[in-house]
Design a protein around this motif. Structure first.
Motif, PDB file in Angstrom:
ATOM      1  N   VAL A  54     -26.861 -21.984  78.026  1.00 25.04           N
ATOM      2  CA  VAL A  54     -26.085 -21.617  77.982  1.00 25.04           C
ATOM      3  C   VAL A  54     -24.550 -21.921  77.636  1.00 25.04           C
ATOM      4  CG1 VAL A  54     -25.740 -20.506  80.646  1.00 25.04           C
ATOM      5  CG2 VAL A  54     -25.541 -23.218  79.962  1.00 25.04           C
ATOM      6  N   SER A  55     -23.587 -21.795  77.320  1.00 24.87           N
ATOM      7  CA  SER A  55     -22.868 -22.394  76.697  1.00 24.87           C
ATOM      8  C   SER A  55     -21.007 -22.110  77.153  1.00 24.87           C
ATOM      9  CB  SER A  55     -22.710 -22.970  74.662  1.00 24.87           C
ATOM     10  OG  SER A  55     -22.252 -21.462  74.905  1.00 24.87           O
ATOM     11  N   ALA A  56     -20.241 -22.674  77.086  1.00 22.37           N
ATOM     12  CA  ALA A  56     -18.600 -22.980  77.565  1.00 22.37           C
ATOM     13  C   ALA A  56     -17.819 -22.986  76.108  1.00 22.37           C
ATOM     14  CB  ALA A  56     -18.286 -23.020  78.812  1.00 22.37           C
ATOM     15  N   ALA A  57     -16.801 -21.506  75.933  1.00 22.04           N
ATOM     16  CA  ALA A  57     -16.003 -22.987  74.725  1.00 22.04           C
ATOM     17  C   ALA A  57     -14.428 -22.796  75.347  1.00 22.04           C
ATOM     18  CB  ALA A  57     -16.190 -21.934  73.553  1.00 22.04           C
ATOM     19  N   SER A  58     -13.487 -23.318  74.919  1.00 20.88           N
ATOM     20  CA  SER A  58     -12.372 -22.824  75.915  1.00 20.88           C
ATOM     21  C   SER A  58     -11.216 -23.090  74.561  1.00 20.88           C
ATOM     22  CB  SER A  58     -11.761 -23.627  76.633  1.00 20.88           C
ATOM     23  OG  SER A  58     -10.371 -22.733  77.607  1.00 20.88           O
ATOM     24  N   ASN A  59     -10.042 -22.787  74.453  1.00 17.22           N
ATOM     25  CA  ASN A  59      -8.906 -23.470  73.070  1.00 17.22           C
ATOM     26  C   ASN A  59      -7.678 -23.443  73.724  1.00 17.22           C
ATOM     27  OD1 ASN A  59     -10.615 -23.025  70.713  1.00 17.22           O
ATOM     28  ND2 ASN A  59     -10.869 -21.404  71.201  1.00 17.22           N
ATOM     29  N   TYR A  60      -7.034 -24.402  74.230  1.00 15.69           N
ATOM     30  CA  TYR A  60      -5.703 -24.067  74.990  1.00 15.69           C
ATOM     31  C   TYR A  60      -4.749 -24.848  74.046  1.00 15.69           C
ATOM     32  CZ  TYR A  60      -7.007 -29.181  75.094  1.00 15.69           C
ATOM     33  OH  TYR A  60      -7.230 -31.104  75.635  1.00 15.69           O
ATOM     34  N   ARG A  61      -2.912 -24.866  74.621  1.00 19.04           N
ATOM     35  CA  ARG A  61      -1.997 -24.270  73.133  1.00 19.04           C
ATOM     36  C   ARG A  61      -0.600 -24.498  74.173  1.00 19.04           C
ATOM     37  NH1 ARG A  61      -0.885 -25.474  68.043  1.00 19.04           N
ATOM     38  NH2 ARG A  61       0.900 -24.339  66.792  1.00 19.04           N
ATOM     39  N   LYS A  62       0.207 -25.113  74.294  1.00 22.40           N
ATOM     40  CA  LYS A  62       1.494 -25.669  74.732  1.00 22.40           C
ATOM     41  C   LYS A  62       2.483 -25.573  73.382  1.00 22.40           C
ATOM     42  CE  LYS A  62       4.484 -26.729  78.261  1.00 22.40           C
ATOM     43  NZ  LYS A  62       4.201 -26.512  80.099  1.00 22.40           N
ATOM     44  N   ARG A  63       2.775 -24.927  73.009  1.00 24.27           N
ATOM     45  CA  ARG A  63       4.045 -25.024  71.801  1.00 24.27           C
ATOM     46  C   ARG A  63       4.864 -26.370  72.206  1.00 24.27           C
ATOM     47  NH1 ARG A  63       7.119 -20.202  69.943  1.00 24.27           N
ATOM     48  NH2 ARG A  63       5.684 -19.429  69.849  1.00 24.27           N
ATOM     49  N   TYR A  64       4.935 -26.713  71.018  1.00 32.52           N
ATOM     50  CA  TYR A  64       5.670 -28.550  71.711  1.00 32.52           C
ATOM     51  C   TYR A  64       4.899 -29.333  72.084  1.00 32.52           C
ATOM     52  CZ  TYR A  64       8.618 -25.053  68.776  1.00 32.52           C
ATOM     53  OH  TYR A  64       9.160 -23.563  68.107  1.00 32.52           O
ATOM     54  N   ARG A  65       3.810 -29.237  72.468  1.00 31.70           N
ATOM     55  CA  ARG A  65       3.749 -29.977  74.015  1.00 31.70           C
ATOM     56  C   ARG A  65       1.954 -30.630  73.242  1.00 31.70           C
ATOM     57  NH1 ARG A  65       6.238 -30.440  78.846  1.00 31.70           N
ATOM     58  NH2 ARG A  65       4.475 -32.485  79.177  1.00 31.70           N
ATOM     59  N   TYR A  66       0.999 -29.775  73.210  1.00 36.70           N
ATOM     60  CA  TYR A  66      -0.579 -30.329  72.691  1.00 36.70           C
ATOM     61  C   TYR A  66      -1.130 -28.877  72.857  1.00 36.70           C
ATOM     62  CZ  TYR A  66      -0.916 -28.830  77.630  1.00 36.70           C
ATOM     63  OH  TYR A  66      -0.878 -28.218  79.085  1.00 36.70           O
ATOM     64  N   SER A  67      -2.332 -29.102  71.453  1.00 26.74           N
ATOM     65  CA  SER A  67      -3.093 -28.359  71.395  1.00 26.74           C
ATOM     66  C   SER A  67      -5.061 -28.843  71.083  1.00 26.74           C
ATOM     67  CB  SER A  67      -2.765 -27.883  70.099  1.00 26.74           C
ATOM     68  OG  SER A  67      -3.246 -27.971  69.415  1.00 26.74           O
ATOM     69  N   GLY A  68      -6.420 -27.833  71.849  1.00 28.59           N
ATOM     70  CA  GLY A  68      -7.178 -28.598  71.619  1.00 28.59           C
ATOM     71  C   GLY A  68      -8.334 -27.685  72.284  1.00 28.59           C
ATOM     72  N   SER A  69      -8.677 -28.378  71.940  1.00 26.95           N
ATOM     73  CA  SER A  69     -10.285 -27.529  72.636  1.00 26.95           C
ATOM     74  C   SER A  69     -11.675 -27.875  73.059  1.00 26.95           C
ATOM     75  CB  SER A  69     -10.404 -26.692  71.055  1.00 26.95           C
ATOM     76  OG  SER A  69     -11.399 -27.084  70.116  1.00 26.95           O
ATOM     77  N   PHE A  70     -12.142 -27.433  74.172  1.00 25.45           N
ATOM     78  CA  PHE A  70     -13.573 -28.084  74.670  1.00 25.45           C
ATOM     79  C   PHE A  70     -14.697 -27.331  74.573  1.00 25.45           C
ATOM     80  CE2 PHE A  70     -15.839 -27.627  78.184  1.00 25.45           C
ATOM     81  CZ  PHE A  70     -16.257 -29.432  78.419  1.00 25.45           C
ATOM     82  N   TYR A  71     -16.161 -27.784  73.513  1.00 22.82           N
ATOM     83  CA  TYR A  71     -16.983 -26.884  73.854  1.00 22.82           C
ATOM     84  C   TYR A  71     -17.919 -27.873  74.561  1.00 22.82           C
ATOM     85  CZ  TYR A  71     -21.508 -24.909  72.381  1.00 22.82           C
ATOM     86  OH  TYR A  71     -23.076 -24.193  72.090  1.00 22.82           O
ATOM     87  N   GLY A  72     -18.471 -26.748  75.688  1.00 25.07           N
ATOM     88  CA  GLY A  72     -19.564 -27.304  76.084  1.00 25.07           C
ATOM     89  C   GLY A  72     -21.659 -26.894  76.214  1.00 25.07           C
ATOM     90  N   SER A  73     -22.550 -27.217  75.644  1.00 33.40           N
ATOM     91  CA  SER A  73     -23.538 -26.258  75.652  1.00 33.40           C
ATOM     92  C   SER A  73     -24.957 -26.676  76.832  1.00 33.40           C
ATOM     93  CB  SER A  73     -23.641 -26.328  74.366  1.00 33.40           C
ATOM     94  OG  SER A  73     -24.914 -25.986  74.369  1.00 33.40           O
ATOM     95  N   TYR A  74     -25.789 -26.566  77.043  1.00 32.82           N
ATOM     96  CA  TYR A  74     -26.958 -26.935  77.832  1.00 32.82           C
ATOM     97  C   TYR A  74     -28.034 -25.919  77.602  1.00 32.82           C
ATOM     98  CZ  TYR A  74     -29.802 -28.445  81.365  1.00 32.82           C
ATOM     99  OH  TYR A  74     -31.332 -28.779  82.260  1.00 32.82           O
ATOM    100  N   GLN A  75     -29.089 -26.932  77.053  1.00 35.55           N
ATOM    101  CA  GLN A  75     -30.384 -26.008  76.733  1.00 35.55           C
ATOM    102  C   GLN A  75     -31.656 -26.753  77.396  1.00 35.55           C
ATOM    103  OE1 GLN A  75     -30.581 -26.627  72.688  1.00 35.55           O
ATOM    104  NE2 GLN A  75     -28.783 -25.319  71.927  1.00 35.55           N
ATOM    105  N   ASN A  76     -32.479 -25.437  77.598  1.00 36.50           N
ATOM    106  CA  ASN A  76     -33.752 -25.621  78.238  1.00 36.50           C
ATOM    107  C   ASN A  76     -35.507 -24.733  77.718  1.00 36.50           C
ATOM    108  OD1 ASN A  76     -35.897 -26.535  80.070  1.00 36.50           O
ATOM    109  ND2 ASN A  76     -35.899 -24.475  81.499  1.00 36.50           N
ATOM    110  N   SER A  77     -35.397 -25.931  76.327  1.00 34.75           N
ATOM    111  CA  SER A  77     -36.499 -25.275  75.595  1.00 34.75           C
ATOM    112  C   SER A  77     -37.814 -25.734  76.484  1.00 34.75           C
ATOM    113  CB  SER A  77     -35.909 -26.476  74.297  1.00 34.75           C
ATOM    114  OG  SER A  77     -34.387 -25.900  73.756  1.00 34.75           O
ATOM    115  N   VAL A  78     -38.576 -24.756  75.757  1.00 32.68           N
ATOM    116  CA  VAL A  78     -40.246 -24.286  76.589  1.00 32.68           C
ATOM    117  C   VAL A  78     -40.893 -23.864  75.036  1.00 32.68           C
ATOM    118  CG1 VAL A  78     -41.682 -23.522  77.595  1.00 32.68           C
ATOM    119  CG2 VAL A  78     -39.601 -23.895  78.528  1.00 32.68           C
ATOM    120  N   THR A  79     -41.485 -25.133  74.748  1.00 39.92           N
ATOM    121  CA  THR A  79     -41.944 -24.417  73.509  1.00 39.92           C
ATOM    122  C   THR A  79     -43.856 -24.322  74.260  1.00 39.92           C
ATOM    123  OG1 THR A  79     -42.588 -26.997  72.718  1.00 39.92           O
ATOM    124  CG2 THR A  79     -40.402 -25.480  71.683  1.00 39.92           C
TER     125      THR A  79
END
Length: 961
Positions: free
Chosen positions: A335-360
């Motif tokens: 599963v993964s989650a990604a977000s972008n945020y921005r407030k004009r003349y103040r700040y901006s950024g992005s976030f990404y988080g991912s978790y993996q359960n691998s079975v071989t």
């Protein structure tokens, strides 16, 4: 106007009243019947003062006057009361006639129709038809129609518009352009009903955000929806699109979506076997939530998969959230989650988080394994306008060592597979300008992907006060006194750090496993001028450290014992220095006739510097920074071991031994002024800098001389400067016998043997880029052709221009990504004869690095020369670009590893800009073998829908033999 007055009394709008094709207004009332007249009177709320005055206006129509005369003959008593009774009875008798009139109004045109034509206008009163010729224009309410020819049927509220065909060229011009609200339609033929707002359109052409819709036959509904037959949808803005989706049936809701039936993709007029039974394209000017369709495939180790599917949340105009998931048939998921945020003349950024359960592998078999991994990325930027005194920034890129190996997107990606380290940082800073103080704190994390080692610092706090003059007078009177030149500043540093493995980080102890401490630094300095030519600088530096523990060591007879004692311990040191420097200038005027008399003068600048440094011996027992313990080995030998309880502390411990050194440094600069063939003076740098430095420690008992460090810098061309550094050792090697390990002599130097020193090695990197334009300029110079530049002599090589051309790659092509659209892509340039000139820009860059150092392997030591042999380390890199034509670009990179004697990482890529589509193919040849092919639409609305990606998997990569 009487009619306007009647309308006002009756509550009817005073604008012209249209009943089918008959127009009623105050000035030209041509047709009116007594029923209409009576209905107007019946709607009166008040009785007129005089019957004659009411109907004496001559502007009223003939029918109205006849009705008034009949009414007057039937009335015997003309007072107000009798007229009111008559009007009331008349309203009751004619109520049915009034309802009939109102029904006729509802089915007619509700507002005026404005029309105009440049050529001519023909009106047929009997049939209610109007014909407009030549750039005709009809406007009704919010509907606007422009066409060469327009036909109006006023009885049925229909309008018919067509273009005209040129009698000479036969081309169609003046096609209908219909606009209703924000929607615009272009077509060949159009029929529209003003009342029902329905229409029939042939060869419609309309734009919906980034897309363009065309169809052979179209119907427009009352709500603005379009029903298309044999339509096309494309994001290409060319009249003949490079690609389109062929739609057999489609429904378009302007500003909302397009829903279509069977459709297939056509690229360059070639139908592709890519068809879908149904689909839709959403159109929205604001954020909207929705499902994200997954991609499918198979991977040998983990089986078939569905990945990158989920849901997109449009939280607000300043923030969004995308949740994705992946699942494999053999048990792996993520599963993964990604977000972008921005407030004009103040700040901006992005976030990404991912978790993996691998079975071989298969469960209960030896090859079965199950691993969990995660990745966190965070980027935050603050706008400079938000706060000029405080800033917050973040660049976090953390992943477990197994994440990239288990991530399908990262497999065989040269950038991720060869990345050995990751760095993350979060910093905050603020300043107090009134007192000149600044405060900053950071969190740093360095991650080694090869051995999963983590070095983390949290927090790292810095406090600094800029330089100030404590003895300077506030109101300066007279000359500046010597003590007013004394300046000082302050820097404070607090840190808390740890170095461990990633699986032990969350289980570490803040007191026992983390290293922390605080350091203060106070430098004091002053500069003076002595004898008008000598610059004298005196400085005093004080450094203080505070630790929370120290480690005491002892010997218990067999092993070394360590005991950690917690508390506050202060460790300080100080040093002082005095430096003097000046500049000496020398000029040489060559004799006349030397080199044709072109050299005007040669200047030599010599800059010597001498400095004295003093620091006491902080290893003395009175400071307590060093301790000793007695060690007795297994053979009974007793030795005293010296150590420092603070040697593993965060900021270390002051060094041992007294320092009283004299440092020498000299720098030379050699320049020449000469005349060129245009009798203009040019300054040429012969030696930009040649310098050497060395020091002598008067307090040292052995090896007081330091090594000799030399440097040279040459400006060979305008854009290339050669830098070289070399170190010569001062003391010779000594050995008791052949086979014994050599050691440095404590007193014997190479100077005593008449030698300058032992050359210890150097390193140098050379790079150069050649291109077709550079080669062309060189050949022009060899042929003696004159450069167009005025400041160049006809026989002078244009070396500055040759070296100033770093790359000839098309910058638009080099910057193009999947979502970018290159202007005029695919359009070839032609010469004045209409032929395409041959042009194939290319560039190749070469990089060569060499390092020379002593090979300190004891077995290779030469006892005859008392030296180690030299070892050379070399590396060669090469990269290039070739632009075959507009839109075609080939790039490659490779190298050779001289130590391993094999080709280093080799990659090649081919990209094609198809104006609206982008195709790219990349291949990795060494040390990994993989490929990646991508074909997708440039438009942002279709970049995730119309695409084809093919890449090698973890276990199905290509093999090269």
């Amino acid at each position: 106007m009487l009619s306007a007055f009647l309308c006002m009394l009756a509550g009817i709008p005073s604008t012209p009243y249209q009943d089918n094709s008959r127009t009623l207004d105050g000035d030209s009332l041509e047709v009116a019947d007594s029923i209409l007249f009576d209905s107007i009177l019946a709607s009166l709320d008040t009785v007129p003062a005089s019957f004659d005055s009411l109907f004496s206006d001559t502007t009223i129509s003939r029918g109205a006057r006849q009705a008034a005369a009949a009414l007057k003959r039937d009335t015997t008593v003309m007072d107000s009361l009798e007229l009111a009774i008559y009007l009331h009875n008349k309203a009751v008798d004619d109520s049915l006639a009034l309802d009939s009139i109102n029904r006729q109004r509802k089915h007619g045109i509700d507002s005026p129709v404005e029309f105009s034509a440049n050529d001519s206008l023909l009106y047929e009163a009997g049939h209610g038809m109007a014909y407009l010729f030549g750039n005709s224009h009809v406007k009704y309410q919010n509907m606007d129609l422009q066409s060469e020819n327009i036909y109006l049927s006023l009885d049925s509220s229909l309008v018919h518009a067509t273009g005209a065909r040129d009698s000479v060229s036969g081309k169609l011009f003046g096609n209908p352009v219909f606009q209703m609200g924000n929607d615009t339609y272009q077509s060949d033929t159009m029929a529209f009903n003003f009342k029902t707002k329905k229409g029939f359109i042939q060869q419609v052409y309309t734009e919906q955000q980034e897309g363009y819709l065309t169809s052979q036959l179209s119907k427009r509904g009352a709500n603005g929806e379009l029903y298309l037959q044999h339509g096309r949808y494309t994001t290409c803005d060319e009249p003949h699109p490079d690609f389109y989706l062929a739609l057999s049936r489609a429904k378009v809701r302007p500003g909302k979506d397009v829903v279509f039936g069977p459709a297939y993709l056509v690229v360059c007029d070639v139908p592709l076997p890519l068809a879908i039974p149904y689909g839709f394209f959403p159109f929205t000017k604001s954020y909207s939530s929705g499902f994200i369709m997954p991609t499918y495939g198979d991977e040998t180790e983990r089986g078939f998969y569905l990945r990158d599917g989920g849901y997109y949340f449009a939280i607000s105009d300043q923030m969004d959230l995308k949740l994705l998931g992946e699942i494999y048939t053999k048990g792996s998921w993520g599963v993964s989650a990604a977000s972008n945020y921005r407030k004009r003349y103040r700040y901006s950024g992005s976030f990404y988080g991912s978790y993996q359960n691998s079975v071989t592998g298969e469960k209960n078999l030896p090859d079965y394994s199950k691993t969990t991994s995660f990745k966190i990325q965070w980027s935050h930027r603050q706008d400079a306008k938000a706060n000029p005194y405080s800033t917050l920034s973040a660049s976090v890129n953390f992943a477990t060592s197994s994440y990239e190996r288990n991530n399908l997107t990262s497999m065989y990606n040269p950038q991720t597979m060869t990345q050995s380290t990751r760095t993350s940082s979060v910093s905050y800073s603020t300043s107090f300008s009134s007192i000149g103080m600044s405060l900053s704190t950071t969190m740093n994390l360095n991650q080694n992907m090869r051995d999963s080692t983590i070095a983390m610092t949290m927090p790292d706090l810095n406090i600094s006060i800029s330089r100030f003059y404590p003895f300077k007078r506030k109101h300066m009177v007279g000359k500046q006194r010597w003590y007013e030149k004394i300046a000082m500043s302050y820097t404070g540093h607090f840190s808390n750090s740890i170095s461990t493995k990633e699986d032990k980080l969350m289980h570490s102890n803040l007191i026992k496993d983390w290293r922390n401490g605080m350091q203060h630094s106070i430098p004091v300095s002053a500069s003076f001028t002595v004898l008008n030519y000598i610059n004298l600088t005196a400085s005093f530096n004080f450094t203080d450290r505070t630790y929370t523990n120290k480690i005491m060591r002892s010997w218990d007879g067999t092993t070394e014992q360590r005991d950690t004692i917690y508390g506050l311990y202060n460790v300080y040191n100080w040093n002082m220095s005095l430096a003097a420097s000046t500049k000496l200038y020398g000029f040489l005027t060559p004799p006349r006739g030397f080199l044709g008399g072109r050299i005007q003068k040669i200047r030599h600048v010599f800059t010597p510097q001498v400095s004295l440094n003093y620091a006491p011996d902080f290893s003395a027992s009175r400071y307590g920074y060093y301790e000793t313990y007695q060690k007795t080995d297994s053979e009974g030998n007793v030795t005293m071991v010296e150590y420092s309880p603070f040697q593993n502390s965060l900021y270390g411990v002051p060094g041992k031994g007294k320092t009283g050194s004299i440092a020498f440094d000299m720098s030379n600069n050699l320049e020449m002024k000469m005349y060129d063939r245009n009798d203009s003076l040019r300054k040429i740098s012969l030696i930009d800098e040649f310098g050497a430095s060395m020091s002598y420690n008067m307090a040292a008992k052995i090896r007081p001389w330091s090594d000799l460090s030399t440097r040279i810098r040459l400006k060979l061309t305008k854009n290339y400067t050669l830098n070289m550094n070399a170190v010569f050792a001062s003391y010779v090697y000594e050995a008791d016998s052949v086979g014994a390990r050599p050691r440095l002599s404590e007193h014997t130097t190479y100077w005593e043997q008449g030698k300058i020193g032992r050359f210890q090695g150097m390193s140098q990197n050379l790079s150069y880029t050649i291109s077709n334009e550079k080669i062309s300029k060189i050949f022009k110079w060899l042929r003696g052709e004159r450069d167009n530049k005025k400041d160049k002599d006809e026989n002078e090589p244009a070396l500055d221009d040759i070296n100033s051309i770093e790359s000839n790659v098309d910058p638009d092509m080099e910057k193009a990504k999947h979502g970018a659209r290159k202007q005029n892509a695919g359009l070839a340039e032609t010469d004045e004869d209409g032929y395409m000139p041959f042009s194939m820009p290319w560039s190749v860059s070469f990089g060569y690095g060499i390092t020379m150092r002593e090979d300190t392997d004891v077995k290779k030591f030469n006892y005859n020369t008392m030296r180690y042999p030299y070892k050379f380390t070399q590396n060669l890199n090469m990269s290039g670009n070739i632009r075959l034509s507009d839109g075609w670009n080939i790039s490659f990179s490779s190298g050779y590893d001289f130590e391993n004697k094999k080709i280093s990482m080799t990659t090649a890529s081919l990209s094609r800009d198809l104006h609206c589509f982008n195709m790219s193919c990349s291949v990795v040849l060494s040390p990994y073998t993989s490929y990646n092919f991508s074909f997708r639409c440039n438009a942002s609305t279709l970049t995730d829908a119309l695409k084809y990606d093919k890449r090698s998997g973890y276990s199905n990569s290509v093999q090269w033999y």
